[in-house]
Write an enzyme that holds these catalytic residues in place. Structure first.
Site, mmCIF file in Angstrom:
data_model
loop_
_atom_site.group_PDB
_atom_site.id
_atom_site.type_symbol
_atom_site.label_atom_id
_atom_site.label_comp_id
_atom_site.label_asym_id
_atom_site.label_seq_id
_atom_site.Cartn_x
_atom_site.Cartn_y
_atom_site.Cartn_z
ATOM 1 N N LYS A 225 45.885 18.066 20.985
ATOM 2 C CA LYS A 225 45.504 18.640 22.273
ATOM 3 C C LYS A 225 45.451 17.538 23.325
ATOM 4 O O LYS A 225 45.920 17.697 24.439
ATOM 5 C CB LYS A 225 44.155 19.341 22.167
ATOM 6 C CG LYS A 225 44.264 20.720 21.577
ATOM 7 C CD LYS A 225 42.925 21.373 21.540
ATOM 8 C CE LYS A 225 43.015 22.755 20.946
ATOM 9 N NZ LYS A 225 41.707 23.309 20.686
ATOM 10 N N ASP B 273 45.127 29.797 37.575
ATOM 11 C CA ASP B 273 45.183 30.561 36.321
ATOM 12 C C ASP B 273 44.064 31.601 36.317
ATOM 13 O O ASP B 273 43.064 31.450 37.024
ATOM 14 C CB ASP B 273 45.032 29.604 35.127
ATOM 15 C CG ASP B 273 45.583 30.212 33.848
ATOM 16 O OD1 ASP B 273 46.362 31.181 33.938
ATOM 17 O OD2 ASP B 273 45.242 29.725 32.757
ATOM 18 N N GLU B 274 44.227 32.644 35.517
ATOM 19 C CA GLU B 274 43.268 33.757 35.446
ATOM 20 C C GLU B 274 43.049 34.338 36.844
ATOM 21 O O GLU B 274 41.918 34.607 37.271
ATOM 22 C CB GLU B 274 41.922 33.303 34.844
ATOM 23 C CG GLU B 274 42.005 32.622 33.493
ATOM 24 C CD GLU B 274 42.609 33.488 32.402
ATOM 25 O OE1 GLU B 274 42.628 34.723 32.565
ATOM 26 O OE2 GLU B 274 43.083 32.930 31.406
ATOM 27 N N CYS C 40 54.102 45.781 15.409
ATOM 28 C CA CYS C 40 55.488 45.995 14.974
ATOM 29 C C CYS C 40 56.419 44.855 15.375
ATOM 30 O O CYS C 40 57.574 44.829 14.963
ATOM 31 C CB CYS C 40 56.029 47.311 15.531
ATOM 32 S SG CYS C 40 56.202 47.277 17.322
ATOM 33 N N TYR D 100 41.185 41.280 21.951
ATOM 34 C CA TYR D 100 42.395 41.887 22.505
ATOM 35 C C TYR D 100 43.600 41.644 21.608
ATOM 36 O O TYR D 100 43.634 40.676 20.856
ATOM 37 C CB TYR D 100 42.705 41.273 23.868
ATOM 38 C CG TYR D 100 41.643 41.525 24.902
ATOM 39 C CD1 TYR D 100 41.583 42.730 25.590
ATOM 40 C CD2 TYR D 100 40.694 40.549 25.193
ATOM 41 C CE1 TYR D 100 40.605 42.953 26.551
ATOM 42 C CE2 TYR D 100 39.717 40.763 26.149
ATOM 43 C CZ TYR D 100 39.677 41.969 26.823
ATOM 44 O OH TYR D 100 38.715 42.192 27.760
ATOM 45 N N CYS E 140 53.107 47.067 22.058
ATOM 46 C CA CYS E 140 54.225 47.755 22.713
ATOM 47 C C CYS E 140 53.714 49.106 23.225
ATOM 48 O O CYS E 140 52.570 49.490 22.961
ATOM 49 C CB CYS E 140 55.359 47.956 21.715
ATOM 50 S SG CYS E 140 54.904 49.072 20.400
HETATM 51 C C1 LIG Z 1 43.006 42.926 29.298
HETATM 52 C C2 LIG Z 1 41.752 42.328 29.856
HETATM 53 C C3 LIG Z 1 41.499 40.969 29.737
HETATM 54 N N1 LIG Z 1 40.365 40.449 30.233
HETATM 55 C C4 LIG Z 1 40.085 39.017 30.087
HETATM 56 C C5 LIG Z 1 40.216 38.500 28.690
HETATM 57 C C6 LIG Z 1 40.574 37.054 28.894
HETATM 58 O O1 LIG Z 1 39.355 36.321 29.045
HETATM 59 C C7 LIG Z 1 41.359 37.059 30.186
HETATM 60 C C8 LIG Z 1 42.855 37.017 29.989
HETATM 61 O O2 LIG Z 1 43.235 35.814 29.408
HETATM 62 P P1 LIG Z 1 44.777 35.378 29.121
HETATM 63 O O3 LIG Z 1 44.849 33.991 29.670
HETATM 64 O O4 LIG Z 1 45.680 36.328 29.825
HETATM 65 O O5 LIG Z 1 44.940 35.405 27.654
HETATM 66 O O6 LIG Z 1 41.024 38.275 30.843
HETATM 67 C C9 LIG Z 1 39.447 41.248 30.893
HETATM 68 O O7 LIG Z 1 38.422 40.760 31.377
HETATM 69 N N2 LIG Z 1 39.690 42.597 31.000
HETATM 70 C C10 LIG Z 1 40.820 43.166 30.511
HETATM 71 O O8 LIG Z 1 40.986 44.412 30.645
#
Ligand SMILES: Cc1cn([C@H]2C[C@H](O)[C@@H](COP(=O)(O)O)O2)c(=O)[nH]c1=O
Ligand SMILES: Nc1ncnc2c1ncn2[C@@H]1O[C@H](COP(=O)(O)OP(=O)(O)O)[C@@H](O)[C@H]1O
Length: 614
Positions: free
Chosen positions: A422, A496-497, A556, A581, A585
């Site tokens: 890392k 990001d995010e 799948c 999560y 598909c």
């Molecule tokens: C679908 C979805 C996701 N989240 C949150 C879960 C993770 O902390 C991030 C996404 O992280 P990544 O970098 O895309 O893997 O979002 C959420 O809060 N609510 C949702 O419906």
């Protein structure tokens, strides 16, 4: 006095010629001219022009664009900004792509200066060790560049690093993967001991070269290793030479249950229904006991072949005749089988059957009912495992498996190696950029401070690659936190995010339009219910480019466009990873929601409180 048309005549040719000195001069003239209103906040916008102060025939908008509806009444910045948006479900590679884009920005004639102050340069103080060397090579390979693998190899020689047999084998694999089979063969020939791994690498090189290697092996009478034979079968099956693959199997003197399993699953992967079932019966006729992997191939084959009755018969026989308890993958195959049957109008009321299945499992598993239902119906994935053969005995290692007597030492070693890799990831990204370029660009990466999964000081991909970042509650606080001077010098801003930032639109517009920044945004376009998430979709009209990524469906393996939540929490924002999560598909998203609904109905009817399915 400076008039609008005079200004226009200065600015227009300079803008179209993309020379930046002259607009600067023009801007200076604008600022010093008393006939134009001064910007009250010079750090945020260069010159906010009120359209009412301009003559309709000479609007400054017409200098920026022919589109009279264009929003901001400001001058274009010295350098044009850009907005690039990366969206998709979870695990699609959004963060990875963001890191790569930043890397490619830096190699675009410039290099990262490291504005976050946390970038490390790999210099003489850095100890050259096996992991770092191999990491360099792997990174070079990930660029699909033989030249970079060679450069890294040359670097080993230059710094006097003498790779051991293990490193040489790894290097051999990288040469094979990057397509330089000539060098791979030289390395292979020079290996003091040719292990199964190096044989496998050579075999897997290409089907053509693999066939040659197979010829060498036959001459050398190397054919008694089950793993080598399985690899040969894999090679032929991967290259769609199914009959060659079957021949390897037929000629194996010591074929055992492992090879039968390999044969059945290879046929299964090619959708060869008849061959799967024939092999299954062949295996039984040799007195070998099928295991749960075999049954998975058989049930999947029945599903592909639409063999509903046969599928049910095999499914029942699994427990009855072999004492094998069905796992999630078997139920997934059965649900798939039923789904196809429903599609073919052979069975009616899929909901009824799914509900029935859920009810059955609820009855079977009174503890942790939600989790059991989800797992058995394939919504929670079974843990992945690796198989390794030691002295002709196959050993299985499951994710998180602690059954091995040296598991403590093994996990400790893995932890150490992960840390090294890392850290190396952060070093390498900067270092590779630095080795190429002479001028510098300044980069900052921001993520939402709601995402606490990997701490707050880095953005981290699901594979563990990372770069330092600033974690913030909102984007409007960025300039202040980062420092106004430092902000002015910034060239690239990675976000990001992005779904968690409410002020995404205003920040991106201002950064690109007014401040000339290149903004690269990564985020979820949809939440777990496939509703637009946060402001990510709002910035599409602002963007220069939009990239929609897909993941692999965990059930799948097909393209996954959506994120399925495995727990029953209903709030939109719920931080989590693979524990909560999974990418799916369309088909499995829909069936997943049906199953969730079925499970809830069952639980409600049983009046059971279920807080979480995980
Ligand atoms: C679908 C979805 C996701 N989240 C949150 C879960 C993770 O902390 C991030 C996404 O992280 P990544 O970098 O895309 O893997 O979002 C959420 O809060 N609510 C949702 O419906
Ligand atoms: N179900 C999964 N669980 C954990 N990691 C996964 C899963 N599916 C894919 N991955 C890994 O995650 C990587 C993508 O990580 P990342 O760039 O962080 O994705 P994103 O930002 O889109 O969530 C993939 O290259 C893959 O190696």
């Amino acid at each position: 006095m400076l008039t609008i048309s005079r200004m226009k005549s200065i600015l227009t040719p300079t803008l179209s010629a993309f020379t930046f000195q002259l607009p600067k001069t023009a801007h200076l003239a604008l600022l010093t001219s008393k006939s134009f209103p001064c910007n009250p906040n010079p750090t945020t916008t260069l010159l906010p022009l009120k359209p009412t102060t301009l003559s309709p025939t000479c609007s400054i908008h017409s200098i920026q664009s022919r589109d009279v509806h264009m929003e901001p009444a400001t001058l274009p910045p010295e350098f044009p900004g850009e907005i690039h948006v990366i969206v998709g479900p979870m695990f699609a590679g959004k963060t990875t792509t963001l890191l790569r884009r930043i890397q490619s920005e830096s190699s675009n004639g410039r290099k990262i200066k490291g504005s976050c102050g946390a970038f490390v340069h790999c210099g003489s103080e850095c100890e050259w060790n096996q992991e770092l060397m191999l990491f360099y090579c792997r990174n070079a390979y990930s660029e699909k560049s033989t030249r970079r693998v060679k450069e890294s190899h040359a670097l080993m020689v230059v710094v006097g690093y003498d790779p051991n047999e293990y490193s040489k084998t790894k290097l051999l694999i990288l040469y094979v993967k990057s397509g330089d089979l000539g060098t791979a063969h030289i390395l292979f020939d020079n290996l003091r001991e040719k292990s199964l791994v190096s044989w496998n690498a050579i075999i897997a090189a290409t089907l053509k070269h693999g066939k040659q290697a197979h010829g060498v092996m036959i001459k050398c009478q190397i054919r008694e290793y089950v793993v080598v034979n399985s690899a040969l079968m894999d090679m032929y099956f991967t290259g769609s030479s199914l009959s060659d693959g079957h021949q390897v199997f037929d000629k194996s003197l010591n074929r055992n249950v492992v090879m039968w399993i390999a044969l059945i699953s290879e046929y299964g992967q090619h959708g060869k229904v008849v061959e799967v079932l024939e092999s299954f019966h062949g295996m039984k006729n040799e007195g070998l006991k099928p295991n749960y992997v075999t049954f998975h191939s058989v049930l999947s084959a029945c599903s592909h072949g639409g063999l509903v009755d046969e599928g049910w018969a095999y499914f029942s026989s699994m427990t009855k005749d072999y004492g094998i308890q069905p796992r999630g993958q078997h139920y997934a195959a059965i649900v798939d089988l039923l789904g196809r049957a429903v599609g073919n109008k052979r069975v009616h009321g899929d909901m009824y059957l799914v509900k029935l299945a859920a009810k059955k499992f609820f009855e079977l598993k009174p503890k942790n009912p939600g989790k059991a239902v989800m797992r058995e119906l394939g919504i929670i994935k079974e843990p992945g495992y690796s198989r390794i053969e030691v002295q002709n005995e196959a050993k299985f290692f499951f994710k998180g498996d602690k059954s091995h007597k040296q598991s403590k030492e093994i996990y400790e070693l893995i932890r150490e190696m992960t840390c090294i890799l890392k850290d190396a990831a952060a070093i390498t990204i900067v270092d590779i950029a630095a080795s190429r370029d002479t001028s510098t660009i300044s980069v900052a990466i921001i993520k939402s401070n709601k995402d606490t999964r990997y701490g707050l000081d880095s953005i981290v991909t699901h594979d563990g690659a990372k770069l330092p970042c600033l974690a913030l509650p909102d984007l409007s606080s960025f300039r202040q936190k980062f420092g106004l001077d430092a902000y002015d010098k910034l060239d690239v801003i990675g976000i990001d995010e992005a779904q968690f930032f409410e002020d995404l639109y205003d920040f991106c517009r201002e950064a690109a339009d007014n401040d000339g920044k290149t903004v690269i945004v990564a985020g979820l376009d949809g939440d777990y219910l496939r509703r637009s998430f946060g402001s990510v979709l709002d910035i599409i009209p602002l963007a220069d480019s939009v990239t929609k990524l897909t993941s692999r469906c965990e059930l799948c393996g097909k393209c996954a466009f959506f994120t399925l939540r495995k727990t029953e929490e209903a709030q939109t924002e719920l931080i989590g990873g693979a524990d909560v999560y999974m990418p799916v598909c369309r088909k499995h998203y829909v069936s997943g929601q049906v199953v969730m609904e079925a499970a809830r109905t069952v639980l409600e009817s049983q009046n059971v409180q279920c807080i979480s399915y995980v």
